[in-house]
Write a protein that holds these residues in place. Structure first.
Motif, PDB file in Angstrom:
ATOM      1  N   GLY A 182       6.509  14.028  -7.096  1.00 31.78           N
ATOM      2  CA  GLY A 182       5.063  14.106  -7.333  1.00 31.78           C
ATOM      3  C   GLY A 182       4.512  12.702  -7.392  1.00 31.78           C
ATOM      4  N   SER A 183       4.721  12.042  -8.555  1.00 36.92           N
ATOM      5  CA  SER A 183       4.238  10.664  -8.708  1.00 36.92           C
ATOM      6  C   SER A 183       4.938   9.708  -7.739  1.00 36.92           C
ATOM      7  CB  SER A 183       4.464  10.187 -10.146  1.00 36.92           C
ATOM      8  OG  SER A 183       3.590  10.877 -11.022  1.00 36.92           O
ATOM      9  N   ASP A 184       6.242   9.930  -7.540  1.00 38.49           N
ATOM     10  CA  ASP A 184       6.992   9.068  -6.610  1.00 38.49           C
ATOM     11  C   ASP A 184       6.894   9.673  -5.213  1.00 38.49           C
ATOM     12  OD1 ASP A 184       8.670   7.312  -5.373  1.00 38.49           O
ATOM     13  OD2 ASP A 184      10.492   7.936  -6.433  1.00 38.49           O
ATOM     14  N   LYS A 243      12.752   5.049   3.570  1.00 39.64           N
ATOM     15  CA  LYS A 243      11.840   5.254   2.432  1.00 39.64           C
ATOM     16  C   LYS A 243      10.416   5.475   2.942  1.00 39.64           C
ATOM     17  CE  LYS A 243      15.009   4.417  -0.791  1.00 39.64           C
ATOM     18  NZ  LYS A 243      15.505   3.312  -1.491  1.00 39.64           N
ATOM     19  N   HIS A 244       9.429   4.766   2.360  1.00 35.86           N
ATOM     20  CA  HIS A 244       8.044   5.082   2.743  1.00 35.86           C
ATOM     21  C   HIS A 244       7.747   4.758   4.209  1.00 35.86           C
ATOM     22  CE1 HIS A 244       7.390   0.812   1.641  1.00 35.86           C
ATOM     23  NE2 HIS A 244       6.427   0.875   2.547  1.00 35.86           N
ATOM     24  N   LYS A 245       8.540   3.876   4.795  1.00 33.34           N
ATOM     25  CA  LYS A 245       8.281   3.493   6.189  1.00 33.34           C
ATOM     26  C   LYS A 245       8.682   4.573   7.197  1.00 33.34           C
ATOM     27  CE  LYS A 245       8.474  -1.527   5.448  1.00 33.34           C
ATOM     28  NZ  LYS A 245       7.060  -1.774   5.295  1.00 33.34           N
ATOM     29  N   TYR A 287      -3.714  15.810 -11.266  1.00 32.81           N
ATOM     30  CA  TYR A 287      -3.578  15.809  -9.790  1.00 32.81           C
ATOM     31  C   TYR A 287      -4.265  14.622  -9.122  1.00 32.81           C
ATOM     32  CZ  TYR A 287      -7.837  18.961  -9.467  1.00 32.81           C
ATOM     33  OH  TYR A 287      -9.059  19.550  -9.553  1.00 32.81           O
ATOM     34  N   GLU A 288      -3.870  14.427  -7.877  1.00 32.84           N
ATOM     35  CA  GLU A 288      -4.267  13.245  -7.086  1.00 32.84           C
ATOM     36  C   GLU A 288      -3.920  11.938  -7.830  1.00 32.84           C
ATOM     37  OE1 GLU A 288      -7.670  13.491  -4.581  1.00 32.84           O
ATOM     38  OE2 GLU A 288      -7.692  15.681  -4.678  1.00 32.84           O
ATOM     39  N   GLY A 289      -2.787  11.989  -8.517  1.00 33.37           N
ATOM     40  CA  GLY A 289      -2.281  10.847  -9.264  1.00 33.37           C
ATOM     41  C   GLY A 289      -2.570  10.989 -10.740  1.00 33.37           C
ATOM     42  N   ALA A 295      -3.147  -1.812 -12.587  1.00 34.76           N
ATOM     43  CA  ALA A 295      -2.409  -3.005 -13.028  1.00 34.76           C
ATOM     44  C   ALA A 295      -1.895  -3.806 -11.826  1.00 34.76           C
ATOM     45  CB  ALA A 295      -1.249  -2.595 -13.935  1.00 34.76           C
ATOM     46  N   ARG A 296      -1.397  -3.097 -10.809  1.00 31.65           N
ATOM     47  CA  ARG A 296      -0.909  -3.809  -9.618  1.00 31.65           C
ATOM     48  C   ARG A 296      -2.043  -4.593  -8.952  1.00 31.65           C
ATOM     49  NH1 ARG A 296       3.175   0.229  -6.308  1.00 31.65           N
ATOM     50  NH2 ARG A 296       4.828   0.269  -7.861  1.00 31.65           N
ATOM     51  N   GLU A 297      -3.224  -3.971  -8.884  1.00 27.36           N
ATOM     52  CA  GLU A 297      -4.369  -4.656  -8.255  1.00 27.36           C
ATOM     53  C   GLU A 297      -4.793  -5.868  -9.095  1.00 27.36           C
ATOM     54  OE1 GLU A 297      -5.933  -3.948  -5.249  1.00 27.36           O
ATOM     55  OE2 GLU A 297      -4.265  -2.554  -4.940  1.00 27.36           O
TER      56      GLU A 297
HETATM   57  N1  CAA Z   1      -4.019   1.674   0.536  1.00 25.75           N
HETATM   58  C1  CAA Z   1      -3.300   1.231   1.609  1.00 25.75           C
HETATM   59  N2  CAA Z   1      -1.967   1.050   1.582  1.00 25.75           N
HETATM   60  C2  CAA Z   1      -1.338   1.296   0.412  1.00 25.75           C
HETATM   61  C3  CAA Z   1      -2.003   1.763  -0.738  1.00 25.75           C
HETATM   62  C4  CAA Z   1      -3.402   1.946  -0.647  1.00 25.75           C
HETATM   63  N3  CAA Z   1      -4.118   2.387  -1.681  1.00 25.75           N
HETATM   64  N4  CAA Z   1      -1.114   1.955  -1.713  1.00 25.75           N
HETATM   65  C5  CAA Z   1       0.089   1.604  -1.226  1.00 25.75           C
HETATM   66  N5  CAA Z   1      -0.046   1.215   0.077  1.00 25.75           N
HETATM   67  C6  CAA Z   1       1.003   0.737   0.981  1.00 25.75           C
HETATM   68  C7  CAA Z   1       1.573  -0.585   0.459  1.00 25.75           C
HETATM   69  O1  CAA Z   1       0.811  -1.679   0.913  1.00 25.75           O
HETATM   70  C8  CAA Z   1       2.954  -0.584   1.067  1.00 25.75           C
HETATM   71  O2  CAA Z   1       2.857  -0.926   2.427  1.00 25.75           O
HETATM   72  P1  CAA Z   1       3.904  -1.955   3.144  1.00 25.75           P
HETATM   73  O3  CAA Z   1       5.246  -1.332   3.083  1.00 25.75           O
HETATM   74  O4  CAA Z   1       3.374  -2.091   4.520  1.00 25.75           O
HETATM   75  O5  CAA Z   1       3.844  -3.197   2.355  1.00 25.75           O
HETATM   76  C9  CAA Z   1       3.322   0.892   1.009  1.00 25.75           C
HETATM   77  O6  CAA Z   1       2.100   1.628   0.949  1.00 25.75           O
HETATM   78  C10 CAA Z   1       4.184   1.252  -0.183  1.00 25.75           C
HETATM   79  O7  CAA Z   1       3.449   0.921  -1.339  1.00 25.75           O
HETATM   80  P2  CAA Z   1       4.114   0.774  -2.773  1.00 25.75           P
HETATM   81  O8  CAA Z   1       5.279  -0.149  -2.700  1.00 25.75           O
HETATM   82  O9  CAA Z   1       3.038   0.447  -3.740  1.00 25.75           O
HETATM   83  O10 CAA Z   1       4.665   2.271  -3.001  1.00 25.75           O
HETATM   84  P3  CAA Z   1       5.332   2.922  -4.254  1.00 25.75           P
HETATM   85  O11 CAA Z   1       6.462   3.769  -3.802  1.00 25.75           O
HETATM   86  O12 CAA Z   1       5.572   1.913  -5.320  1.00 25.75           O
HETATM   87  O13 CAA Z   1       4.213   4.015  -4.751  1.00 25.75           O
HETATM   88  C11 CAA Z   1       2.268   4.822  -5.853  1.00 25.75           C
HETATM   89  C12 CAA Z   1       2.937   3.717  -5.023  1.00 25.75           C
HETATM   90  C13 CAA Z   1       0.897   4.259  -6.133  1.00 25.75           C
HETATM   91  C14 CAA Z   1       2.998   5.115  -7.134  1.00 25.75           C
HETATM   92  C15 CAA Z   1       2.175   6.133  -4.999  1.00 25.75           C
HETATM   93  O14 CAA Z   1       3.424   6.715  -4.821  1.00 25.75           O
HETATM   94  C16 CAA Z   1       1.211   7.150  -5.600  1.00 25.75           C
HETATM   95  O15 CAA Z   1      -0.003   7.030  -5.462  1.00 25.75           O
HETATM   96  N6  CAA Z   1       1.765   8.178  -6.276  1.00 25.75           N
HETATM   97  C17 CAA Z   1       0.956   9.313  -6.733  1.00 25.75           C
HETATM   98  C18 CAA Z   1       0.874  10.342  -5.649  1.00 25.75           C
HETATM   99  C19 CAA Z   1      -0.242  11.301  -5.849  1.00 25.75           C
HETATM  100  O16 CAA Z   1      -1.361  10.930  -6.206  1.00 25.75           O
HETATM  101  N7  CAA Z   1       0.007  12.560  -5.550  1.00 25.75           N
HETATM  102  C20 CAA Z   1      -0.969  13.586  -5.610  1.00 25.75           C
HETATM  103  C21 CAA Z   1      -0.886  14.425  -4.382  1.00 25.75           C
HETATM  104  S1  CAA Z   1      -2.273  15.400  -3.946  1.00 25.75           S
HETATM  105  C22 CAA Z   1      -2.418  16.550  -5.167  1.00 25.75           C
HETATM  106  O17 CAA Z   1      -2.465  16.220  -6.291  1.00 25.75           O
HETATM  107  C23 CAA Z   1      -2.455  18.005  -4.836  1.00 25.75           C
HETATM  108  C24 CAA Z   1      -3.666  18.532  -4.251  1.00 25.75           C
HETATM  109  O18 CAA Z   1      -3.602  19.446  -3.469  1.00 25.75           O
HETATM  110  C25 CAA Z   1      -5.007  18.038  -4.648  1.00 25.75           C
END
Ligand code: CAA
Length: 383
Positions: A131-133, A177-179, A362-364, A374-376
Motif C-alpha cells: 500500500g504505502s510502499d 524495483k520502481h524502474k 487513502y491516496e497516501g 519532509a523529503r521536499e
Molecule cells: N512526482 C514525480 N516523480 C516522483 C514523485 C512525484 N511526486 N515522487 C517520486 N517520484 C519519482 C522519484 O523522483 C524517483 O524517480 P527516479 O528513480 O527517476 O529518481 C522515483 O519516483 C522513486 O521515488 P522514491 O525513491 O521517492 O520512491 P519510494 O519507493 O521511496 O516511495 C512514496 C515514495 C512517496 C512513499 C510512494 O511510494 C507513495 O506515494 N506511497 C503511497 C502510495 C499511495 O498513495 N497509494 C494510494 C493508492 S490509490 C488509493 O488509495 C485507492 C483508490 O482507489 C483511491
C-alpha cells in the motif's frame, strides 16, 4: 495577493452548492445506510460536466481549471462524501493521467466517454501486500507479441466494481524495483480481468471498493500508458493531483460537520439557554472553523499552483495531511457537540465521523504525506 474568488469561480461554486444541496444531500443518508452506489448522482453530475471537469472541451470535458474542480468537489463532499470520491477518482486518477501521459489515440478513445460520464474510471496501484510502499507491487506484465499479459491482484480499488476501465500498474521486472513499473489502461472486458471481493467499509459506504484480479489479462500494446518503466513516475504524478481531490473531500466533510454543529448549538438548549452561549462550545466551533479555513487555503493554493504549472508535490501533500486531520477533528467535535444525538443515525454527524477517517488513509496515509513533505523540505534546503 487576492483572497477573493473571481466572478466565474464564485458562480461555479454557487451553482455547485445549490445542486449539491438540492440533488445530492437529501439522499446521502439513505445511500450510506444501504451501501448503495450513487448511480443517479453520477448521472446528474455528468450532465453538469462534473465527471470530466479538467478535460479540455475538444475531448468532451468541461475544460475548467483545478480551482473550479476543487470548488465543485467541496460542495459535493459536504453533501455526500461517497459521491465525491466517485467523482474525484474519475477526474483525478483516471482522466488525469490519460490526458497528461496518453497518446493522441488513447485520448481520443478514452477521454470523451469517461469525461461525459457515460463511463466510469478507476486507478489500481495498491495490492494486498503493498500500500504505502507502492514500488513493492508484485503484479507482473509480460510482453507477448503486441500484447502484455498482466498477472496479479489489486486491492482497495475505489469504483472497482463499477469501473469500465482503470489505470493498472504492473512490473516488467521486479528486480528493477520502481524502474520496472509500467502503466496500462485496462478495460473491464479485456480477457483475464475480473472484479474480486467487494469490501464492506466503516465509511464512504455508498462508494464502491473492491479487489481486482488479473489472470493472464491481455492488454494490447496500444493500451500501455507512457513508456515501459515510466509507470511509477506516472503513479506519483497522478497521486499529487489526486491528493488535492482528497484534501477537498476532507474539507467538504469538515465543513458540513461544522455547519451542522453550529446550527444545532444555536437551537439546542441546556441550563436554560442555547448551548452556543457556552464558551466550551464556542471554543470547539472556533477551533473547527479555524482548521477548516486553513485546510481550504492550503487546498486552494495547491490547486492554483497546479493550474500555474508549478511544482505542487509538497503543497498537495500538506493540503491532504492538514485537511484530513481537520476533517477528523471537526467530525469528532461535531459528535461531541450533539452529544447522544451525534452518535445516532438520525443526524448526519455520525456519517461525517465515519466518512472522515478514510481521508487520512487513502491516496497516501498521513504518515506518507509527512514523508513526502519532509523529503521536499530537505531537498529545498540542500539546494
Ligand atoms: N512526482 C514525480 N516523480 C516522483 C514523485 C512525484 N511526486 N515522487 C517520486 N517520484 C519519482 C522519484 O523522483 C524517483 O524517480 P527516479 O528513480 O527517476 O529518481 C522515483 O519516483 C522513486 O521515488 P522514491 O525513491 O521517492 O520512491 P519510494 O519507493 O521511496 O516511495 C512514496 C515514495 C512517496 C512513499 C510512494 O511510494 C507513495 O506515494 N506511497 C503511497 C502510495 C499511495 O498513495 N497509494 C494510494 C493508492 S490509490 C488509493 O488509495 C485507492 C483508490 O482507489 C483511491
Amino acid at each position: 495577493m487576492n483572497f477573493q474568488l473571481d466572478q466565474d469561480h464564485q458562480m461555479i461554486r454557487q451553482m455547485a452548492r445549490e445542486f449539491a444541496q438540492k440533488e445530492i444531500a437529501p439522499r446521502a443518508a439513505d445511500l450510506d445506510e444501504r451501501s448503495q452506489f450513487p448511480n443517479e448522482n453520477v448521472k446528474k453530475m455528468a450532465e453538469l460536466g462534473f465527471q470530466g471537469m479538467m478535460v479540455p472541451q475538444d475531448f468532451g470535458g468541461a475544460g475548467l481549471d483545478t480551482l473550479s474542480y476543487v470548488l465543485v468537489l467541496e460542495e459535493i463532499s459536504a453533501a455526500c462524501a461517497s459521491t465525491a470520491v466517485t467523482m474525484s477518482v474519475n477526474n483525478s486518477l483516471f482522466l488525469g493521467p490519460i490526458f497528461k501521459h496518453g497518446t493522441e489515440a488513447q485520448k481520443k478513445k478514452y477521454l470523451p466517454d469517461f469525461a461525459a460520464g457515460k463511463k466510469l474510471g478507476a486507478y489500481a496501484l495498491s495490492e494486498p501486500g503493498s500500500g504505502s510502499d507502492a514500488a513493492a507491487l508484485k503484479t507482473t506484465a509480460t510482453k507477448k507479441g503486441n500484447k502484455y499479459l498482466l498477472n496479479g491482484a489489486k486491492n482497495f480499488i475505489t469504483n472497482g466494481p463499477h469501473a469500465d476501465a482503470m489505470i493498472i500498474f504492473a512490473t516488467l521486472d521486479p528486480a528493477k524495483k520502481h524502474k520496472g513499473v509500467t502503466a496500462f489502461i485496462v478495460e473491464k472486458e479485456f480477457k483475464g480481468f475480473s472484479v474480486g471481493k467487494i469490501e464492506k467499509k466503516l465509511g464512504i459506504r455508498a462508494s464502491s471498493t473492491s479487489s481486482v484480479i488479473l489472470d493472464n489479462c491481455e492488454v494490447p500494446e496500444a493500451n500501455r500508458l507512457g513508456q515501459e518503466g515510466e509507470g511509477f513516475t506516472i503513479a506519483m504524478v497522478t497521486l499529487d493531483s489526486g491528493r488535492i481531490g482528497i484534501a477537498t473531500q476532507a474539507l467538504g466533510i469538515g465543513r458540513a460537520a461544522l455547519d451542522f454543529a453550529a446550527k444545532y448549538a444555536t437551537e439546542r438548549e441546556a441550563f436554560g439557554q442555547p448551548i452556543a452561549k457556552f464558551q466550551s462550545i464556542q471554543n470547539k466551533l472556533a477551533d473547527m472553523a479555524t482548521q477548516i479555513d486553513a485546510a481550504r487555503l492550503l487546498t486552494w493554493r495547491a490547486a492554483v499552483l497546479k493550474d500555474q504549472r508549478q511544482n505542487f508535490t509538497k503543497e498537495a501533500a500538506m493540503a491532504k495531511l492538514f485537511a484530513s486531520e481537520a476533517a477528523n477533528f471537526a467530525a469528532k467535535e461535531a459528535v461531541q457537540i450533539l452529544g447522544g444525538y451525534g452518535y445516532i443515525r438520525e443526524y448526519p454527524v455520525e456519517r461525517y465521523f465515519r466518512d472522515a477517517k478514510i481521508t487520512e488513509i487513502y491516496e497516501g496515509t498521513s504518515e506518507i504525506q509527512r514523508l513526502v513533505i519532509a523529503r521536499e523540505v530537505l531537498k529545498e534546503i540542500s539546494q
